[in-house]
Design a protein around this motif. Structure first.
Motif, PDB file in Angstrom:
ATOM      1  N   LYS A 351     -75.791  -2.618 -21.773  1.00 15.09           N
ATOM      2  CA  LYS A 351     -76.306  -1.975 -20.559  1.00 15.09           C
ATOM      3  C   LYS A 351     -77.619  -1.251 -20.872  1.00 15.09           C
ATOM      4  N   SER A 353     -80.910   1.077 -19.328  1.00 17.64           N
ATOM      5  CA  SER A 353     -81.514   1.819 -18.212  1.00 17.64           C
ATOM      6  C   SER A 353     -82.837   2.437 -18.661  1.00 17.64           C
ATOM      7  N   SER A 367     -81.536   0.902 -13.580  1.00 24.29           N
ATOM      8  CA  SER A 367     -80.439   0.538 -14.484  1.00 24.29           C
ATOM      9  C   SER A 367     -80.005  -0.907 -14.248  1.00 24.29           C
ATOM     10  N   ASP A 370     -75.533  -1.523 -14.851  1.00 23.66           N
ATOM     11  CA  ASP A 370     -75.066  -0.252 -15.392  1.00 23.66           C
ATOM     12  C   ASP A 370     -74.909   0.758 -14.243  1.00 23.66           C
ATOM     13  N   SER A 373     -74.937   4.685 -15.113  1.00 23.26           N
ATOM     14  CA  SER A 373     -76.224   5.380 -15.292  1.00 23.26           C
ATOM     15  C   SER A 373     -76.917   5.574 -13.947  1.00 23.26           C
TER      16      SER A 373
END
Ligand SMILES: Cc1cc2nc3c(=O)[nH]c(=O)nc-3n(C[C@H](O)[C@H](O)[C@H](O)COP(=O)(O)OP(=O)(O)OC[C@H]3O[C@@H](n4cnc5c(N)ncnc54)[C@H](O)[C@@H]3O)c2cc1C
Length: 406
Positions: A351, A353, A367, A370, A373
């Motif tokens: 993931k 971000s 992001s 994800d 986040s």
């Protein structure tokens, strides 16, 4: 006592948001929606995503079931275009010749596509736009393995369609006039992340180049010449060069225009009995007239207009958010990264971000796959909290804890 009659011009996201919020607030005046299209209000985002792949059927596009309007006493006039606002007599004129009285008017007429560079490509049988359901139905029929498509414009819309064309096995090229894709809407790391994904999937992205000439045989585009001298053969062409706010109605009615229909903090135009909401409205954001083309903004503005009409004086508080889907990536964005000075990359397993800061202030988060986040970033931005950058760099730090930091 005079019965209030709210006329909403436009049958899109902001319009239904306003009408349904009015009824939720037990507003018992008349509500009439004037819709140019021949469809009840529907969602546009799937048009460039799962609708094109056939995984999202037309009936699912509707924002409300058709019987909702009758049950809630909302009059919907389909295939009716508003052509004039007569402010002195408080009437909206329709193309059909009808005139409708209003006590309060809401303009929610969205935006329109920028036309193809250099030409009136509307006359080409294999050049397309994508703004509404009608366009999407036509484009959907063009997606065939082995066909060559050129997409002009490397913004979200162009890239979404490019990812779908590529997954249909089409030879897909995107040309972007700016020095990089997503220049207007995202930072370089986000653009680079997508560029890499598109390159792996075989989509050709040409940046910093633009269309010089569209060549055709009769009504069919055959190839496109770029300023760099490249010649690209095409079976189909999609023009995805962004949108303009629809302002003509408001301009003719002498309402103030500045990057859209200018509204104050309660979303009133320069005439206090007329509001504007959604893609067509521009509002003051940190000293400049900002316009957002997003579902979140249309919903929030529609609701704020309804609250004000119903007498609950409410200021609009922009909470920008957006999402896009390209290949197997869902990018979610909170905030606006304009004016950033630093970007922090956070990579936790697969993931990723990107956190945009202006000096020590958190402006935005992008992001990829994800949602955690995104959700935390959105809350931090809305609560005006800016965690120290070194905290975000530490992948062992649970960003949720940043919410409770002073
Ligand atoms: C293909 C596509 C994909 C998108 N994807 C995303 C996404 O992933 N995420 C996101 O947040 N946003 C996305 N958007 C943007 C989002 O859909 C818009 O920001 C949102 O629909 C704006 O709502 P609105 O009510 O202002 O305008 P719209 O929903 O565009 O509705 C305006 C309506 O007014 C009508 N109208 C115009 N003039 C007149 C007139 N004179 N008389 C009567 N009716 C009139 C139009 O025909 C239209 O039906 C996408 C948009 C498109 C086109």
């Amino acid at each position: 006592m005079m019965i209030e009659k709210i006329v909403i011009i436009g049958g899109g996201q902001a319009s239904i948001s306003c009408a349904s919020q009015l009824r939720s607030l037990s507003f018992n005046g008349e509500i009439c929606m004037v819709c140019e299209e021949n469809y009840y209000p529907y969602q546009r985002p799937p048009l460039s995503k799962k609708f094109l792949t056939g995984h999202f059927h037309e009936e699912r596009l509707l924002l409300k079931k058709i019987d909702y309007y009758k049950t809630n006493n909302i009059q919907v006039l389909l295939s009716k275009k508003a052509t004039k606002i007569d402010r002195d007599n408080k009437k909206v004129h329709l193309q059909s010749g009808e005139k409708i009285d209003y006590t309060k008017l809401v303009i929610a007429i969205g935006s329109k596509a920028k036309k193809a560079p250099l030409s009136d490509s509307d006359n080409y049988s294999n050049a397309f736009y994508l703004r509404n359901l009608h366009d999407a139905r036509i484009l959907k029929n063009q997606l065939h393995t082995g066909k060559k498509i050129l997409i002009i414009g490397g913004g979200y819309l162009g890239l979404e369609v490019a990812s779908i064309c590529s997954s249909f096995g089409m030879h897909t090229t995107v040309v972007e006039g700016a020095e990089r894709i997503l220049k207007r809407v995202a930072g370089e790391p986000t653009a680079a992340y997508f560029r890499e994904i598109f390159s792996i999937r075989g989509v050709k992205i040409i940046e910093n180049d633009f269309v010089k000439k569209i060549n055709n045989i009769e009504s069919e585009v055959t190839n496109v010449e770029l300023a760099s001298g490249r010649l690209i053969d095409v079976d189909a062409l999609l023009v995805a060069t962004g949108g303009y706010p629809e302002v003509d109605l408001a301009k003719d009615a002498q309402l103030q225009i500045e990057n859209g229909i200018k509204v104050n903090e309660r979303l009133e135009t320069s005439d206090p009995s007329i509001y504007a909401a959604g893609d067509c409205a521009s509002f003051n954001h940190k000293g400049r007239c900002l316009r957002l083309e997003s579902v979140g903004n249309a919903i929030d503005q529609g609701q704020t207009v309804a609250l004000n009409i119903a007498g609950n004086r409410t200021n609009f508080n922009a909470k920008p958010w957006f999402w896009t889907e390209q290949f197997d990536q869902k990018l979610q964005i909170a905030g606006i990264c304009d004016g950033f000075t630093d970007i922090i990359e956070r990579k936790v397993k697969d993931k990723v971000s990107f956190w945009y800061y202006k000096e020590e202030i958190l402006l935005a988060v992008d992001s990829f796959n994800d949602p955690y986040s995104y959700m935390i970033g959105k809350r931090l931005i809305e609560e005006k909290k800016s965690p120290k950058k070194e905290i975000l760099r530490d992948i062992n730090f649970d960003i949720k804890d940043a919410l409770s930091l002073k």
